[in-house]
Design a protein around this motif. Structure first.
Motif, PDB file in Angstrom:
ATOM      1  N   UNK A  70      53.842  -3.758  36.813  1.00  0.00           N
ATOM      2  CA  UNK A  70      54.018  -4.623  37.990  1.00  0.00           C
ATOM      3  C   UNK A  70      54.048  -6.112  37.644  1.00  0.00           C
ATOM      4  N   UNK A  71      54.410  -6.442  36.404  1.00  0.00           N
ATOM      5  CA  UNK A  71      54.384  -7.848  36.017  1.00  0.00           C
ATOM      6  C   UNK A  71      55.578  -8.639  36.555  1.00  0.00           C
ATOM      7  N   UNK A  72      56.659  -7.966  36.958  1.00  0.00           N
ATOM      8  CA  UNK A  72      57.780  -8.686  37.559  1.00  0.00           C
ATOM      9  C   UNK A  72      57.363  -9.361  38.867  1.00  0.00           C
ATOM     10  N   UNK A  73      56.340  -8.807  39.507  1.00  0.00           N
ATOM     11  CA  UNK A  73      55.927  -9.340  40.806  1.00  0.00           C
ATOM     12  C   UNK A  73      54.671 -10.174  40.770  1.00  0.00           C
ATOM     13  N   UNK A  74      54.241 -10.632  39.591  1.00  0.00           N
ATOM     14  CA  UNK A  74      52.970 -11.366  39.486  1.00  0.00           C
ATOM     15  C   UNK A  74      52.838 -12.504  40.491  1.00  0.00           C
ATOM     16  N   UNK A  75      53.783 -13.465  40.536  1.00  0.00           N
ATOM     17  CA  UNK A  75      53.597 -14.600  41.435  1.00  0.00           C
ATOM     18  C   UNK A  75      54.299 -14.433  42.784  1.00  0.00           C
ATOM     19  N   UNK A  76      54.882 -13.255  43.011  1.00  0.00           N
ATOM     20  CA  UNK A  76      55.675 -13.026  44.223  1.00  0.00           C
ATOM     21  C   UNK A  76      54.742 -12.737  45.394  1.00  0.00           C
ATOM     22  N   UNK A  77      54.961 -13.360  46.559  1.00  0.00           N
ATOM     23  CA  UNK A  77      54.096 -13.098  47.716  1.00  0.00           C
ATOM     24  C   UNK A  77      54.026 -11.614  48.060  1.00  0.00           C
ATOM     25  N   UNK A  78      52.880 -11.220  48.577  1.00  0.00           N
ATOM     26  CA  UNK A  78      52.657  -9.807  48.848  1.00  0.00           C
ATOM     27  C   UNK A  78      53.559  -9.273  49.948  1.00  0.00           C
ATOM     28  N   UNK A  79      53.949 -10.111  50.904  1.00  0.00           N
ATOM     29  CA  UNK A  79      54.753  -9.603  52.011  1.00  0.00           C
ATOM     30  C   UNK A  79      56.184  -9.234  51.613  1.00  0.00           C
ATOM     31  N   UNK A  80      56.560  -9.567  50.368  1.00  0.00           N
ATOM     32  CA  UNK A  80      57.873  -9.139  49.875  1.00  0.00           C
ATOM     33  C   UNK A  80      57.735  -8.277  48.619  1.00  0.00           C
ATOM     34  N   UNK A  81      56.553  -7.711  48.408  1.00  0.00           N
ATOM     35  CA  UNK A  81      56.401  -6.712  47.364  1.00  0.00           C
ATOM     36  C   UNK A  81      55.720  -7.143  46.088  1.00  0.00           C
ATOM     37  N   UNK A  82      55.203  -8.372  46.035  1.00  0.00           N
ATOM     38  CA  UNK A  82      54.570  -8.849  44.810  1.00  0.00           C
ATOM     39  C   UNK A  82      53.057  -8.795  44.864  1.00  0.00           C
ATOM     40  N   UNK A  83      52.423  -9.345  43.816  1.00  0.00           N
ATOM     41  CA  UNK A  83      50.967  -9.383  43.743  1.00  0.00           C
ATOM     42  C   UNK A  83      50.381 -10.650  44.342  1.00  0.00           C
ATOM     43  N   UNK A  84      51.202 -11.681  44.530  1.00  0.00           N
ATOM     44  CA  UNK A  84      50.746 -12.911  45.181  1.00  0.00           C
ATOM     45  C   UNK A  84      49.772 -13.732  44.378  1.00  0.00           C
ATOM     46  N   UNK A  85      49.837 -13.651  43.043  1.00  0.00           N
ATOM     47  CA  UNK A  85      48.907 -14.399  42.197  1.00  0.00           C
ATOM     48  C   UNK A  85      49.369 -15.839  41.986  1.00  0.00           C
ATOM     49  N   UNK A  86      48.454 -16.713  41.584  1.00  0.00           N
ATOM     50  CA  UNK A  86      48.866 -18.062  41.202  1.00  0.00           C
ATOM     51  C   UNK A  86      49.864 -18.025  40.050  1.00  0.00           C
ATOM     52  N   UNK A  97      64.076  -9.232  46.975  1.00  0.00           N
ATOM     53  CA  UNK A  97      62.874  -9.430  46.166  1.00  0.00           C
ATOM     54  C   UNK A  97      62.174  -8.120  45.808  1.00  0.00           C
ATOM     55  N   UNK A  98      62.063  -7.135  46.721  1.00  0.00           N
ATOM     56  CA  UNK A  98      61.449  -5.860  46.300  1.00  0.00           C
ATOM     57  C   UNK A  98      62.212  -5.192  45.153  1.00  0.00           C
ATOM     58  N   UNK A  99      63.528  -5.360  45.104  1.00  0.00           N
ATOM     59  CA  UNK A  99      64.306  -4.802  43.988  1.00  0.00           C
ATOM     60  C   UNK A  99      63.952  -5.506  42.679  1.00  0.00           C
ATOM     61  N   UNK A 100      63.738  -6.818  42.762  1.00  0.00           N
ATOM     62  CA  UNK A 100      63.348  -7.565  41.558  1.00  0.00           C
ATOM     63  C   UNK A 100      61.981  -7.107  41.075  1.00  0.00           C
ATOM     64  N   UNK A 101      61.034  -6.968  41.993  1.00  0.00           N
ATOM     65  CA  UNK A 101      59.682  -6.532  41.615  1.00  0.00           C
ATOM     66  C   UNK A 101      59.697  -5.130  41.012  1.00  0.00           C
TER      67      UNK A 101
END
Length: 585
Positions: free
Chosen positions: A99-115, A160-164
């Motif tokens: 799940x590293x593709x989504x590290x800084x991606x907001x959670x509402x679009x499929x990411x982890x929402x990290x700094x 964005x979910x496809x990218x994650x």
């Protein structure tokens, strides 16, 4: 070796060199969070666990695949698309599972929402193992950020979910055959259609990951003004339905290094695209990504430095000559100490810069989405932007130049073995020229740094010059009680005096009455003379900013004083050489 937990520098920097007290409230405004985090410490512990996992992955699977990926390559271009090699496809699969593709991606679009900081550290871990893998990875996360920042909700939720998930990535499509650094010369055209879309026609070259599935393209709308003011940005997807590709990838370049990364030519022939933002703002939007990309490339270069020195140190420890390990031979011992000192100093500079950039990036995105910040946020935003603007060209220049130099020196540590493909240091050196060139060459970074200095000096010459001579070295950026701070202030004072001498020498108006006239300091012929010193000025600024960070760290923690002292010994002779150059040329 785990690239995070087994390297004592990284845990210290994560705990002490990132401004979590400011950053975490920007991402997690209240506790407990939706994920169940109870406080700041739990979030930091989670980030440490994550980086330990990625440190294990990159130091094993990614590293073990690097030589094969370099030999076999990124893949092939066939029927207008890129097809990843088995090695690159395996990397994508592992990254998606982690799940590293989504590290800084907001959670509402499929990411982890990290700094942003953890992502930047992962980039360095990847580059430490394999520069090509790192580069391909970056065009997942950066594309997600661009889509989230500049595209509408429907596009965000669709792409964005496809990218994650690792099924889509993208590219930044700027460079053309007759247009490199001068983006105002772009010829790719955009013709509006009745349904609000645009048709793109033209070609882009040297496009990293051009076959990822989407591209942010700079193009000129018909009748738009010449130069940068006429450039707009467009989102162009390769598959938009039907049996025909929307754009074609026609070539994958054969490069000196980074064989496992796609560098492509992309052709647009009436390719349907969507305008991003406003007409004529393309260059402004691109600058956002370029700021992030240049800092990210600095982290890439840092990873490359770590990787090549990892191997050189291991070799020097095991190899015996004249009855002793190489590490015990006097000249080699000094050289290795200098190499590791510069590596550790650049690491500290990069992490401090990322900390400022994380604050700026978060608040700037909020500002672009909501249109406003409160008073406290505005102050934080403006302060973080000052440091980001100042540091961006410096970290890109310094880290990338150091990577090429130190990877060459790593080859020399191995002697003849270093020249053989059987050993990885030659790959690190070949790969080092990529970061040195893309996202703006070292010379472009030097000119940017010079521009900032001239702009500051010309804005108020009287204030600029008096700021040096009116202050004693001890009256500086923080309390001067600590040894490292006193030393830094002395070195900074001398640097400022020599910088002013250089500016006076090159820019001083002919008339004494114009000394404090801002316009008189920007005569074109004088500026061109100063431009010949851009690289040495950029080098000096880089050393000074690194010393600044190390002084602050040693004031925080006495154990960091040794690194400050070693780095001071390393760069003071370099600064003296620069001052001599300024005085005689």
């Amino acid at each position: 070796m785990n690239y995070f937990s087994d390297d004592k520098e990284w845990p210290w920097l994560l705990d002490n060199a990132i401004d979590w007290d400011r950053i975490i409230p920007l991402y997690y405004p209240k506790f407990p969070t939706e994920d169940g985090f109870q406080n700041k410490d739990e979030i930091i512990d989670f980030i440490k666990e994550l980086l330990t996992q990625t440190g294990a992955w990159t130091s094993t699977a990614v590293l073990e695949r690097a030589a094969a990926l370099d030999k076999i390559g990124a893949g092939k271009v066939e029927n207008g698309i890129t097809i990843p090699s088995d090695e690159l496809a395996a990397f994508y699969k592992e990254a998606a599972e982690l799940q590293v593709f989504g590290l800084p991606v907001p959670q509402d679009v499929g990411g982890l929402g990290l700094p942003l900081g953890p992502l930047m550290i992962v980039l360095s871990q990847l580059a430490r193992a394999c520069m090509s893998s790192c580069t391909q990875f970056a065009f997942f996360t950066s594309m997600a950020d661009m889509v989230h920042r500049y595209c509408d909700d429907e596009t965000q939720q669709r792409i964005i979910p496809q990218i994650c998930a690792g099924t889509m990535s993208g590219s930044m499509c700027l460079t053309e055959p007759g247009c490199g650094s001068d983006l105002g010369m772009i010829k790719t055209s955009a013709t509006p259609t009745d349904d609000g879309k645009y048709l793109l026609n033209g070609a882009k070259i040297f496009i990293t990951n051009g076959g990822g599935g989407l591209g942010f393209v700079l193009a000129r709308i018909k009748d738009a003004p010449e130069g940068l003011a006429g450039i707009s940005m467009f989102l162009c997807e390769q598959n938009i339905g039907g049996d025909k590709l929307n754009y074609r990838v026609t070539k994958n370049e054969e490069k000196m290094g980074m064989h496992g990364s796609f560098t492509t030519e992309v052709v647009y022939e009436n390719s349907t695209a969507t305008l991003v933002g406003e007409q004529g703002k393309g260059f402004k939007y691109m600058l956002h990504l370029m700021n992030e990309a240049r800092i990210a490339v600095g982290m890439q270069a840092l990873g490359g430095i770590e990787g090549c020195l990892d191997y050189a140190l291991k070799y020097a420890t095991e190899r015996e000559q004249f009855g002793r390990p190489l590490t015990e031979l006097p000249l080699m011992k000094r050289n290795l100490s200098d190499f590791t000192t510069e590596r550790d100093a650049i690491r500290a500079l990069m992490v401090d810069t990322v900390s400022h950039f994380d604050i700026y990036q978060n608040l700037d995105k909020k500002k672009s989405h909501t249109g406003e910040l409160n008073k406290k946020e505005t102050k934080m935003h403006d302060e973080a932007w000052i440091w980001t603007r100042k540091r961006t060209p410096l970290v890109k220049y310094y880290a990338c130049e150091a990577y090429t130099h130190l990877s060459q020196r790593a080859i020399q540590v191995l002697g003849g073995y270093g020249y053989m493909e059987e050993y990885p240091v030659e790959r690190y050196h070949r790969d080092s020229f990529g970061p040195l060139l893309y996202e703006g060459t070292s010379q472009i970074q030097a000119l940017m740094a010079l521009k900032d200095v001239v702009k500051y000096a010309a804005k108020d010459p009287k204030k600029f010059f008096s700021s040096v001579f009116a202050k004693h070295p001890t009256a500086n950026f923080v309390s001067a009680d600590h040894f490292s701070v006193k030393e830094f202030n002395k070195i900074q004072y001398k640097f400022k005096k020599n910088t002013i001498k250089l500016l006076m020498k090159c820019l001083r108006p002919e008339s004494i009455g114009d000394i404090f006239n801002p316009k008189a300091w920007t005569a074109e012929s004088n500026i061109e003379e100063l431009m010949t010193h851009a690289e040495t000025l950029c080098q000096a600024l880089s050393y000074m900013e690194t010393l600044r960070v190390l002084a602050i760290h040693s004031e925080q923690d006495e154990s960091r004083l040794d690194l400050f002292k070693r780095y001071e010994i390393l760069v003071r002779p370099r600064l003296e050489m620069i001052y001599t150059d300024w005085s005689i040329r």
